[in-house]
Design a protein around this motif. Structure first.
Motif, PDB file in Angstrom:
ATOM      1  N   LEU A 140      -1.597  23.784  37.185  1.00  0.00           N
ATOM      2  CA  LEU A 140      -2.709  24.273  36.355  1.00  0.00           C
ATOM      3  C   LEU A 140      -2.190  25.114  35.195  1.00  0.00           C
ATOM      4  CD1 LEU A 140      -5.173  25.302  39.206  1.00  0.00           C
ATOM      5  CD2 LEU A 140      -5.184  23.175  37.873  1.00  0.00           C
ATOM      6  N   THR A 141      -1.200  25.940  35.464  1.00  0.00           N
ATOM      7  CA  THR A 141      -0.658  26.818  34.423  1.00  0.00           C
ATOM      8  C   THR A 141       0.038  26.030  33.329  1.00  0.00           C
ATOM      9  OG1 THR A 141      -0.375  28.577  36.062  1.00  0.00           O
ATOM     10  CG2 THR A 141       0.821  28.814  33.995  1.00  0.00           C
ATOM     11  N   ILE A 142       0.882  25.066  33.682  1.00  0.00           N
ATOM     12  CA  ILE A 142       1.582  24.323  32.623  1.00  0.00           C
ATOM     13  C   ILE A 142       0.584  23.504  31.815  1.00  0.00           C
ATOM     14  CG2 ILE A 142       2.276  22.357  34.081  1.00  0.00           C
ATOM     15  CD1 ILE A 142       4.142  23.861  31.013  1.00  0.00           C
ATOM     16  N   ASN A 143      -0.459  23.012  32.448  1.00  0.00           N
ATOM     17  CA  ASN A 143      -1.487  22.310  31.686  1.00  0.00           C
ATOM     18  C   ASN A 143      -2.188  23.258  30.716  1.00  0.00           C
ATOM     19  OD1 ASN A 143      -2.041  19.298  32.337  1.00  0.00           O
ATOM     20  ND2 ASN A 143      -1.398  20.217  34.281  1.00  0.00           N
ATOM     21  N   THR A 144      -2.394  24.499  31.127  1.00  0.00           N
ATOM     22  CA  THR A 144      -2.969  25.502  30.227  1.00  0.00           C
ATOM     23  C   THR A 144      -2.024  25.783  29.068  1.00  0.00           C
ATOM     24  OG1 THR A 144      -4.247  26.504  32.008  1.00  0.00           O
ATOM     25  CG2 THR A 144      -3.821  27.882  30.068  1.00  0.00           C
ATOM     26  N   TRP A 145      -0.740  26.016  29.379  1.00  0.00           N
ATOM     27  CA  TRP A 145       0.242  26.263  28.311  1.00  0.00           C
ATOM     28  C   TRP A 145       0.308  25.086  27.342  1.00  0.00           C
ATOM     29  CZ3 TRP A 145       1.067  30.937  27.403  1.00  0.00           C
ATOM     30  CH2 TRP A 145       1.436  31.881  28.355  1.00  0.00           C
ATOM     31  N   ASN A 146       0.302  23.859  27.876  1.00  0.00           N
ATOM     32  CA  ASN A 146       0.331  22.681  27.007  1.00  0.00           C
ATOM     33  C   ASN A 146      -0.857  22.682  26.063  1.00  0.00           C
ATOM     34  OD1 ASN A 146       1.520  20.242  29.502  1.00  0.00           O
ATOM     35  ND2 ASN A 146       2.676  21.707  28.309  1.00  0.00           N
ATOM     36  N   ARG A 147      -2.020  22.997  26.571  1.00  0.00           N
ATOM     37  CA  ARG A 147      -3.219  22.985  25.740  1.00  0.00           C
ATOM     38  C   ARG A 147      -3.203  24.100  24.696  1.00  0.00           C
ATOM     39  NH1 ARG A 147      -3.616  19.937  29.719  1.00  0.00           N
ATOM     40  NH2 ARG A 147      -5.240  18.390  30.043  1.00  0.00           N
TER      41      ARG A 147
END
Length: 172
Positions: free
Chosen positions: A151-158
């Motif tokens: 979830l965190t890396i998806n947030t950072w990517n966004r």
């Protein structure tokens, strides 16, 4: 008249875009503009990593960044993985891990499969077989941390994609 000026009712004004703080892209600097939110995501990131193998953490972050086409995060995490001793072969194979599964342990494959499902959650959700495969390799606490990491890396990517962060410009 320059491209940053707009002619309105016979007077020239500067559009609101000039208040953007990221000079390289013309988009806002998320960390400076929303520091509490930025620190909260950093806190989530740190908490998610706790208890997980650092190599696995980088593989998950690289895979999600591939899927999200986030060059900024992909560059950052492949650089971090190299510094941690990850091989070039494995780094190149993350993008095609299903066809190159012999490069990865069963545990890593389960984490990568879960990363794919969670990152592409709108396609088919997280299938039971993918979740069960991960649950077979991670205890409940590790699995919760793995999900939080994804979830965190998806947030950072966004964040990076929305603010047009450029690969190779991270300040770490």
């Amino acid at each position: 008249m320059t491209t940053t000026e707009i002619k309105t009712n016979d007077r020239t004004t500067t559009p609101a875009t000039t208040v953007r703080s990221n000079n390289a892209t013309g988009r806002l600097d998320f960390a400076k503009t929303a520091p509490k939110v930025f620190r909260a995501v950093i806190g989530l990131d740190a908490a998610a990593r706790a208890g997980l193998d650092p190599t696995l953490v980088e593989l998950v972050q690289i895979r999600a960044s591939h899927l999200n086409r986030c060059a900024y995060c992909l560059h950052m995490h492949t650089t971090d993985a190299r510094k941690a001793g990850e091989s070039e072969d494995r780094l190149h194979m993350v993008a095609v891990w299903q066809e190159a599964d012999h490069f990865f342990t069963e545990r890593e494959q389960a984490a990568l499969a879960l990363t794919d499902a969670v990152t592409r959650i709108g396609d088919a959700g997280v299938p039971d077989e993918v979740y069960d495969r991960a649950a077979a390799h991670f205890d409940e606490e590790e699995l919760a941390h793995l999900l939080a990491l994804i979830l965190t890396i998806n947030t950072w990517n966004r964040i990076a994609l929305s603010t047009a962060k450029r690969a190779g410009t991270d300040e770490r």
